[in-house]
Motif scaffolding. Structure first.
Motif, PDB file in Angstrom:
ATOM      1  N   TRP A 133      42.101  28.589-110.687  1.00 31.09           N
ATOM      2  CA  TRP A 133      41.724  29.882-110.114  1.00 31.09           C
ATOM      3  C   TRP A 133      42.122  30.034-108.651  1.00 31.09           C
ATOM      4  N   GLY A 134      42.408  28.926-107.940  1.00 28.65           N
ATOM      5  CA  GLY A 134      42.755  29.017-106.532  1.00 28.65           C
ATOM      6  C   GLY A 134      43.976  29.893-106.258  1.00 28.65           C
ATOM      7  N   PRO A 135      45.085  29.733-107.021  1.00 28.99           N
ATOM      8  CA  PRO A 135      46.244  30.597-106.769  1.00 28.99           C
ATOM      9  C   PRO A 135      45.937  32.078-106.929  1.00 28.99           C
ATOM     10  N   TYR A 136      45.111  32.419-107.946  1.00 25.31           N
ATOM     11  CA  TYR A 136      44.741  33.825-108.102  1.00 25.31           C
ATOM     12  C   TYR A 136      43.988  34.336-106.872  1.00 25.31           C
ATOM     13  N   GLY A 137      42.996  33.538-106.425  1.00 22.52           N
ATOM     14  CA  GLY A 137      42.192  33.967-105.285  1.00 22.52           C
ATOM     15  C   GLY A 137      43.023  34.113-104.018  1.00 22.52           C
ATOM     16  N   LEU A 138      43.893  33.125-103.748  1.00 25.17           N
ATOM     17  CA  LEU A 138      44.724  33.200-102.538  1.00 25.17           C
ATOM     18  C   LEU A 138      45.734  34.336-102.621  1.00 25.17           C
ATOM     19  N   LEU A 139      46.282  34.577-103.822  1.00 25.89           N
ATOM     20  CA  LEU A 139      47.224  35.685-103.979  1.00 25.89           C
ATOM     21  C   LEU A 139      46.530  37.013-103.738  1.00 25.89           C
ATOM     22  N   ALA A 140      45.315  37.165-104.285  1.00 24.41           N
ATOM     23  CA  ALA A 140      44.578  38.411-104.078  1.00 24.41           C
ATOM     24  C   ALA A 140      44.233  38.609-102.605  1.00 24.41           C
ATOM     25  N   PHE A 141      43.763  37.529-101.963  1.00 27.72           N
ATOM     26  CA  PHE A 141      43.383  37.642-100.551  1.00 27.72           C
ATOM     27  C   PHE A 141      44.608  37.951 -99.682  1.00 27.72           C
ATOM     28  N   ALA A 142      45.721  37.233 -99.917  1.00 26.57           N
ATOM     29  CA  ALA A 142      46.931  37.473 -99.133  1.00 26.57           C
ATOM     30  C   ALA A 142      47.464  38.888 -99.370  1.00 26.57           C
ATOM     31  N   SER A 143      47.357  39.371-100.620  1.00 19.50           N
ATOM     32  CA  SER A 143      47.824  40.723-100.918  1.00 19.50           C
ATOM     33  C   SER A 143      47.002  41.761-100.178  1.00 19.50           C
ATOM     34  N   ALA A 144      45.672  41.545-100.135  1.00 11.46           N
ATOM     35  CA  ALA A 144      44.809  42.492 -99.433  1.00 11.46           C
ATOM     36  C   ALA A 144      45.122  42.503 -97.939  1.00 11.46           C
ATOM     37  N   VAL A 145      45.271  41.312 -97.355  1.00 13.18           N
ATOM     38  CA  VAL A 145      45.588  41.235 -95.928  1.00 13.18           C
ATOM     39  C   VAL A 145      46.981  41.800 -95.671  1.00 13.18           C
ATOM     40  N   GLY A 146      47.941  41.482 -96.539  1.00  7.63           N
ATOM     41  CA  GLY A 146      49.296  42.000 -96.365  1.00  7.63           C
ATOM     42  C   GLY A 146      49.346  43.517 -96.464  1.00  7.63           C
ATOM     43  N   ALA A 147      48.570  44.089 -97.415  1.00  6.92           N
ATOM     44  CA  ALA A 147      48.550  45.547 -97.543  1.00  6.92           C
ATOM     45  C   ALA A 147      47.947  46.198 -96.303  1.00  6.92           C
ATOM     46  N   GLY A 148      46.908  45.545 -95.753  1.00  4.64           N
ATOM     47  CA  GLY A 148      46.259  46.119 -94.575  1.00  4.64           C
ATOM     48  C   GLY A 148      47.122  46.058 -93.325  1.00  4.64           C
ATOM     49  N   THR A 149      48.080  45.123 -93.304  1.00  2.86           N
ATOM     50  CA  THR A 149      48.933  44.975 -92.111  1.00  2.86           C
ATOM     51  C   THR A 149      50.371  45.368 -92.389  1.00  2.86           C
ATOM     52  N   ALA A 150      50.621  45.999 -93.536  1.00  2.00           N
ATOM     53  CA  ALA A 150      51.993  46.298 -93.935  1.00  2.00           C
ATOM     54  C   ALA A 150      52.712  47.172 -92.921  1.00  2.00           C
ATOM     55  N   SER A 151      51.996  48.128 -92.347  1.00  2.00           N
ATOM     56  CA  SER A 151      52.647  49.049 -91.410  1.00  2.00           C
ATOM     57  C   SER A 151      53.119  48.351 -90.144  1.00  2.00           C
ATOM     58  N   PHE A 152      52.585  47.177 -89.847  1.00  2.00           N
ATOM     59  CA  PHE A 152      52.977  46.464 -88.643  1.00  2.00           C
ATOM     60  C   PHE A 152      54.201  45.569 -88.866  1.00  2.00           C
ATOM     61  N   PHE A 153      54.421  45.136 -90.086  1.00  2.00           N
ATOM     62  CA  PHE A 153      55.444  44.129 -90.315  1.00  2.00           C
ATOM     63  C   PHE A 153      56.584  44.589 -91.230  1.00  2.00           C
ATOM     64  N   MET A 154      56.357  45.624 -92.079  1.00  2.00           N
ATOM     65  CA  MET A 154      57.317  45.917 -93.140  1.00  2.00           C
ATOM     66  C   MET A 154      57.729  47.381 -93.125  1.00  2.00           C
ATOM     67  N   THR A 155      58.970  47.584 -93.540  1.00  2.00           N
ATOM     68  CA  THR A 155      59.431  48.936 -93.807  1.00  2.00           C
ATOM     69  C   THR A 155      58.943  49.363 -95.190  1.00  2.00           C
ATOM     70  N   ARG A 156      59.178  50.630 -95.532  1.00  2.00           N
ATOM     71  CA  ARG A 156      58.732  51.109 -96.833  1.00  2.00           C
ATOM     72  C   ARG A 156      59.432  50.336 -97.960  1.00  2.00           C
ATOM     73  N   GLY A 157      60.727  50.100 -97.791  1.00  2.00           N
ATOM     74  CA  GLY A 157      61.432  49.344 -98.823  1.00  2.00           C
ATOM     75  C   GLY A 157      60.897  47.931 -98.971  1.00  2.00           C
ATOM     76  N   GLU A 158      60.567  47.312 -97.857  1.00  2.00           N
ATOM     77  CA  GLU A 158      60.002  45.954 -97.915  1.00  2.00           C
ATOM     78  C   GLU A 158      58.635  45.961 -98.564  1.00  2.00           C
TER      79      GLU A 158
END
Length: 419
Positions: free
Chosen positions: A18-43
Motif C-alpha cells: 500500500w505504500g506506493p499507492y499512498g505516496l503516489l496519491a500524496f505526491a499527486s495532490a502536492v504536485g497538483a497544488g503546485t503545478a502552476s509554479f513548476f509546469m506548463t499546461r502541456g506538462e
C-alpha cells in the motif's frame, strides 16, 4: 479474546503493497497544488498521464506478484516493475520536483525487488532523482545549480553505499548467527535427553549471551556512526549553508571544497567503523599529534580560536586508549561548536603517573549539568557517550559547567602503554 500483534515482516508486507499507492496519491495532490509554479499546461497533461500509468503499473504488480514463488519478488516481474516505476518517478520529478515524494519509495524496496547485484544501481538511480529535486529541479539551470546537484548527489550516494554496506554486514551477521543458533539448538536437543533438568537454564544463558553480543555491537556502531557520520554531516550542512549565503564565487567554491572533503572523510571513517578499525587520524600519528591536527582542523572549520597543549612525557599508548580519548575530544569539540557559542577553546592532553587526562575547556554559555534532557530528546550520544567510552576502560569523565561561565570536560583513563 486476544488479538495477534502483526510481525515486522507482516508490517513491511503491508507497506510494500500500500505504500506506493499512498505516496503516489500524496505526491499527486502536492504536485497538483503546485503545478502552476513548476509546469506548463502541456506538462500538466503529461504528468497526469504518467500518474495514471504509475497507478496502472501498481495494479499490475499487485496481481503479478501473487503468482510469484515465495515472497521476495526478486524475479523478472519485480525487476521490471522497479525499473519502470523508477523511470516514471524520474520523469515526474523532472516535470515537478515535488514528485520526489513518490520517487523516495525506491529507497525502501530495492532490496526487496532487485537481484543483489542490481540493488546499488537501483539505489543510485533513485539518488539522482532525489538529488535533482533537492537541488531545485531537473535539469539544473546554472553552473552553481550543477555544483549543488553534484554535492547533494555525492551525499546521497555516500549514504546509499554506507548504509548498504552496513545492511549487508548486518545481514551476513544475522545469517551467521542464525546458523550458529540453529547448530546450538540441535546440540541442546541432544543434551536435553541426558540433562533435562538443566535445559531451561542453558537456553536462557545462550539467549542472554546472544543479546549481549548484539547490543554491544549495536552500541559500538551507533557510537561510531554518531562520531563520524553525524558530525561530518553537520559540518557539510554548515558549509552548504555558507555557500548559499556567500556572494563571492571564490568563497562559495572554498566552502564547497570543504563540504566535499568532509564527505570523503566521513565516508572513510564510516568504512573504518564498519570494519571495526580505529580512527583514521591515528593510522599514522600518535595520540598527541592526531589531537593537535584535529583541533587545528576543527578551529578552521568552526571559526573558533582553539589551542592544543600536551604536558608530561609523551608515551605510545594502547590503541584502544588512544581511540577512546580521540573520540571523546572530537565529541567535546563538536558540542562546543553546536551548543556552547564559544569564542575560545583549550584542549590539554596530560601524561601523568599511571593515567592520561584529556581536558577540553571553552568560554561558551555553559549549562546546568544536573538539568540535562534525556538522550532521546535530541537523539545524540553526547556526554553520556563520552562517559560510556571512558567507563569501558575503567576511566571517568567529569563535567564542570555553569550557565554563562563556560564548560570544562575532563576525561581520565589508565595509562596503558603500547605493546
Amino acid at each position: 479474546m486476544t488479538s495477534q500483534v502483526p510481525t515486522a515482516e507482516e508490517r513491511w508486507g503491508k507497506f510494500y503493497r500500500w505504500g506506493p499507492y499512498g505516496l503516489l496519491a500524496f505526491a499527486s495532490a502536492v504536485g497538483a497544488g503546485t503545478a502552476s509554479f513548476f509546469m506548463t499546461r502541456g506538462e500538466m497533461y503529461a504528468a497526469g498521464v504518467l500518474v495514471a500509468a504509475a497507478f496502472v503499473l501498481q495494479v499490475w504488480w499487485d496481481r503479478a506478484r501473487r503468482g510469484l514463488p515465495g515472497r521476495s519478488g526478486r524475479s523478472l516481474p519485480g525487476w521490471l516493475y522497479y525499473a519502470v516505476r523508477t523511470a516514471i518517478a524520474f520523469v515526474l520529478t523532472w516535470l515537478n520536483p515535488l514528485f520526489s515524494l513518490f520517487a523516495v519509495i525506491g529507497y525502501f524496496d530495492a532490496n526487496h525487488l532487485l537481484p543483489p547485484r542490481r540493488v546499488r544501481t537501483g539505489l543510485l538511480v533513485t539518488a539522482v532523482t532525489m538529488a535533482g529535486s533537492q537541488s531545485g529541479g531537473l535539469p539544473p539551470a546554472s553552473p552553481s545549480a550543477w555544483m549543488l546537484f553534484g554535492v547533494i548527489f555525492a551525499l546521497h550516494a555516500a549514504l546509499v553505499l554506507i548504509f548498504g554496506t552496513l545492511g549487508e554486514k548486518e545481514a551476513e551477521e544475522t545469517r551467521a548467527k542464525a546458523a550458529t543458533m540453529a547448530e546450538l539448538e540441535r546440540t541442546n536437543a541432544r543434551l536435553e535427553q541426558a540433562l533435562a533438568e538443566n535445559a531451561g537454564l542453558h537456553t536462557q544463558l545462550l539467549l542472554q549471551a546472544r543479546e549481549a553480543g548484539v547490543d554491544d555491537e549495536r552500541r559500538r556502531l551507533a557510537a561510531e556512526i554518531h562520531d563520524t557520520l553525524a558530525q561530518g554531516l553537520t559540518g557539510i550542512i554548515t558549509q552548504l549553508q555558507a555557500v548559499t549565503a556567500a556572494d563571492d564565487p571564490a568563497v562559495a567554491r572554498d566552502h564547497l571544497e570543504r563540504a566535499q572533503a568532509l564527505a570523503r572523510q566521513s565516508l572513510g571513517e564510516a568504512r573504518r567503523s564498519v570494519q571495526d578499525l580505529g580512527p583514521g587520524a591515528l593510522e599514522h600519528d600518535a595520540l598527541h599529534e592526531a589531537l593537535k591536527k584535529t583541533v587545528a582542523e576543527w578551529s578552521v572549520r568552526a571559526g573558533i580560536r582553539a589551542e592544543f597543549t600536551a604536558t608530561g612525557t609523551v608515551e605510545p599508548l594502547h590503541e584502544e586508549i588512544e581511540a577512546t580519548l580521540l573520540r571523546i575530544g572530537q565529541e567535546a569539540l563538536a558540542n562546543a561548536a553546536r551548543h556552547a557559542r564559544a569564542t575560545r577553546v583549550g584542549v590539554t592532553l596530560s601524561y601523568m603517573d599511571g593515567e592520561v587526562t584529556l581536558d577540553v575547556r571553552d568560554d561558551g554559555r555553559g549549562f546546568d549539568p544536573f538539568a540535562l534532557p534525556p538522550r532521546g530528546a535530541s537523539g545524540g550520544f553526547g556526554l553520556g557517550g563520552m562517559r560510556a567510552r571512558a567507563e569501558r576502560l575503567a576511566g571517568t569523565v567529569d563535567i564542570e559547567s555553569e550557565p554563562g561561565h563556560g564548560t570544562a570536560i575532563s576525561a581520565r583513563v589508565p595509562l596503558v602503554r603500547h605493546d
